[in-house]
Design a protein around this motif. Structure first.
Motif, PDB file in Angstrom:
ATOM      1  N   SER A 149       4.009   7.336   3.828  1.00  0.00           N
ATOM      2  CA  SER A 149       4.635   6.334   4.712  1.00  0.00           C
ATOM      3  C   SER A 149       5.991   5.892   4.159  1.00  0.00           C
ATOM      4  O   SER A 149       6.924   5.643   4.929  1.00  0.00           O
TER       5      SER A 149
ATOM      6  N   HIS B 102      -1.065   6.173  -8.160  1.00  0.00           N
ATOM      7  CA  HIS B 102      -0.548   6.317  -6.802  1.00  0.00           C
ATOM      8  C   HIS B 102       0.973   6.117  -6.804  1.00  0.00           C
ATOM      9  O   HIS B 102       1.718   6.874  -6.180  1.00  0.00           O
TER      10      HIS B 102
ATOM     11  N   ASP C  88      -0.460  -1.521   4.815  1.00  0.00           N
ATOM     12  CA  ASP C  88      -1.401  -0.396   4.849  1.00  0.00           C
ATOM     13  C   ASP C  88      -2.182  -0.363   3.533  1.00  0.00           C
ATOM     14  O   ASP C  88      -2.070   0.575   2.751  1.00  0.00           O
TER      15      ASP C  88
ATOM     16  N   GLY D 250       0.833  -1.200   0.000  1.00  0.00           N
ATOM     17  CA  GLY D 250       0.000   0.000   0.000  1.00  0.00           C
ATOM     18  C   GLY D 250       0.861   1.240   0.000  1.00  0.00           C
ATOM     19  O   GLY D 250       1.040   1.896   1.027  1.00  0.00           O
TER      20      GLY D 250
ATOM     21  N   ASP E  19       1.755  -1.341  -4.951  1.00  0.00           N
ATOM     22  CA  ASP E  19       0.413  -0.737  -5.016  1.00  0.00           C
ATOM     23  C   ASP E  19      -0.249  -1.166  -6.318  1.00  0.00           C
ATOM     24  O   ASP E  19       0.401  -1.336  -7.341  1.00  0.00           O
TER      25      ASP E  19
END
Ligand SMILES: C[S@@+](CC[C@H](N)C(=O)[O-])C[C@H]1O[C@@H](n2cnc3c(N)ncnc32)[C@H](O)[C@@H]1O
Length: 210
Positions: free
Chosen positions: A67, A90, A133, A61, A85
């Motif tokens: 992060s 993203h 995450d 993630g 991801d």
């Protein structure tokens, strides 16, 4: 001990003084509809990455890289962060954040794909740190994969483990909360792990592989 911890929580989350790199990554997250880790979790990730002395880390993630930047800042300069991801936009935003943070390109390996497809291709017992995450319903599978990937002594970090105060309320039985409640129980009871649950952000579940 006072029952209401919300003042201490707000105080703690307000302490990190995030720089322009993180603030821009947060802005891109917002534009893309991503919920990045909170400032308190970000600073905890930096400290945990530094304390673990990890050489190899996996993130499930990536988001827009909030992060990831926090992890890279704690990891030493020879270490590599593999981050996964499913969304290419993203990943593109995260790469911008990694470049802006001054991290050399060879310190990050960005992998596009569903984590459930990518993780089985990573090598057993080759990683010092795994941070989860991503999509919550898949956490049980990700945790099994993380235990396989971690070296003995490696650190597992699971974000959102308290699901916005919902995990602690047994009356809340929706599917997402039930998964996270079960994940906490499974990790606590797993004899391969030593664990602790911190109320930072929306809950940070930590475990070291024996
Ligand atoms: C909460 S965001 C991550 C935020 C990021 N860790 C940060 O703090 O900047 C969750 C991310 O997981 C990704 N994701 C969702 N389902 C996924 C899957 N099955 N495999 C890989 N990534 C997934 C989403 O595209 C999203 O970028």
């Amino acid at each position: 001990m006072s029952a209401d911890k919300s003042t201490s929580w707000s105080y703690t989350e307000g302490l990190p003084n995030e720089d322009d790199v993180l603030l821009r990554a947060r802005e891109r997250s917002h534009e893309l509809g991503i919920f990045p880790v909170s400032p308190g979790v970000g600073s905890a990730l930096t400290v945990l990455a530094a304390a673990s002395k990890a050489q190899t880390a996996v993130e499930i993630g990536t988001g827009a890289g909030v992060s990831g930047v926090c992890l890279l800042r704690g990891l030493n300069r020879q270490s590599v962060l593999t981050t996964i991801d499913v969304d290419v936009d993203h990943l593109k935003a995260a790469r911008e954040a990694f470049v802006e943070s001054g991290s050399p390109a060879n310190r990050t390996r960005t992998i596009s794909g569903r984590a459930a497809d990518v993780l089985p291709r990573l090598t057993d017992s080759a990683y010092d740190l795994v941070f989860i995450d991503a999509d919550k319903p898949s956490y049980p599978g990700y945790i099994e994969q993380a235990i396989r990937l971690l070296k003995p002594g490696g650190l597992l970090i699971v974000n959102d483990a308290l699901d916005k105060d919902r995990v602690s309320d047994p009356a809340i039985r929706d599917a997402g909360t039930v998964v996270l409640r079960q994940v906490g129980k499974t990790v606590r009871e797993d004899e391969r792990l030593m664990s602790a649950l911190l109320p930072t952000g929306d809950g940070l579940l930590l475990a070291v592989k024996r």
